[in-house]
Scaffold this active site. Structure first.
Site, short mmCIF file in Angstrom:
data_model
loop_
_atom_site.label_atom_id
_atom_site.label_comp_id
_atom_site.label_asym_id
_atom_site.label_seq_id
_atom_site.Cartn_x
_atom_site.Cartn_y
_atom_site.Cartn_z
N SER A 1 0.85 -1.19 0.00
CA SER A 1 0.00 0.00 0.00
C SER A 1 0.88 1.23 0.00
O SER A 1 2.02 1.19 0.49
CB SER A 1 -0.88 0.01 1.26
OG SER A 1 -1.56 1.25 1.41
N TYR B 1 -2.90 -1.54 10.17
CA TYR B 1 -2.89 -1.77 8.73
C TYR B 1 -1.65 -1.16 8.09
O TYR B 1 -0.93 -1.82 7.34
CB TYR B 1 -4.16 -1.19 8.08
CG TYR B 1 -4.16 -1.30 6.57
CD1 TYR B 1 -4.62 -2.45 5.95
CD2 TYR B 1 -3.69 -0.26 5.77
CE1 TYR B 1 -4.61 -2.57 4.57
CE2 TYR B 1 -3.68 -0.37 4.39
CZ TYR B 1 -4.15 -1.52 3.79
OH TYR B 1 -4.12 -1.63 2.41
#
Length: 246
Positions: A135, A148
């Site tokens: 990400s 996350y």
């Protein structure tokens, strides 16, 4: 990675980026197996792609991953590409231990455990690929989703180390680092105009995957604001902008 003729596993293949990659790889002439926790979601993707296969697995469960890997190799002995796409992203108010532990188990331990189980098989293939999906938040964290962001940073680091460890083998390691994309990863993402449309993201990714020589990191233009922030000397400014509304 050859563009066709592969046997490809995509975890988290029942929706979002995983399902979109499955469609593209299948259309290019690859044998595609999608995996995830929700049988109905997997079945819906397979129904649109005759010849695609689906298997259920909980990427947060170590025993389930080991059993899944055994079934996978037995049923698909030509497997030579693994796309570690499964992940969860949940907002945490301060520290929510249950969310944090589930996120680490799925997003980080899941890929490590599955790679460990499949590595002997992949090493025996003439050529193989490990593809991790990290990400932009691996490089500049979103404070509302600390675990996350941390798991994606760890997966980026792990990908770099695995690439070095496997450099003298037939296994290549490719990292996809998406920006925010219009998927159901979090409530509201699919409708958020600030997120990149999924079709646009996948089209740009497939173009980058076709580049020669092959790229080690697949970063679309939109994610470079985050990916290159520290390199540009702008980490603090980008972190502030990203987290201004939180």
């Amino acid at each position: 990675m050859d563009k066709s003729g592969n046997t490809i596993l995509i975890t988290g293949g029942g929706s979002g980026i995983g399902a979109a990659l499955a469609h593209e790889f299948h259309a290019a002439g690859n044998r595609v197996i999608i995996a995830g926790r929700r049988q109905a979601a997997l079945d819906a993707v397979v129904a649109e792609h005759p010849g695609m296969a689906a298997m259920t697995v909980d990427m947060g469960d170590a025993a389930a991953i080991a059993a899944f890997a055994d079934r996978l190799v037995a049923d698909f002995p030509a497997l030579n590409v693994v796309v570690h796409n499964a992940g969860i992203m949940v907002v945490e108010e301060q520290i929510d231990l249950a969310i944090a532990e589930a996120t680490v188990a799925t997003n980080l331990l899941g890929p490590i455990r599955l790679t460990h189980a499949l590595l002997p098989h992949l090493l025996a293939q003439p050529a193989a690929t490990l593809m991790t999906v990290t990400s932009g938040l691996a490089f500049v964290p979103l404070a509302a989703t600390p675990t996350y962001s941390a798991t994606k940073a760890a997966l980026h680091s792990w990908s770099q180390s695995m690439r070095h460890q496997l450099k003298d083998t037939g296994i290549e390691v490719i990292e996809l680092a998406p920006p925010g994309v219009q998927t159901d990863l979090m409530p509201g993402h699919a409708e958020n105009p600030q997120m990149m449309p999924l079709d646009d993201y996948i089209a740009e990714v497939m173009g980058l995957l076709r580049q020669q020589p092959a790229l080690e990191e697949i970063c679309v233009e939109r994610v470079k604001f985050l990916r290159e922030a520290e390199r540009r000397g702008e980490f603090d400014q980008v972190f502030g902008a990203l987290n201004a509304a939180h």
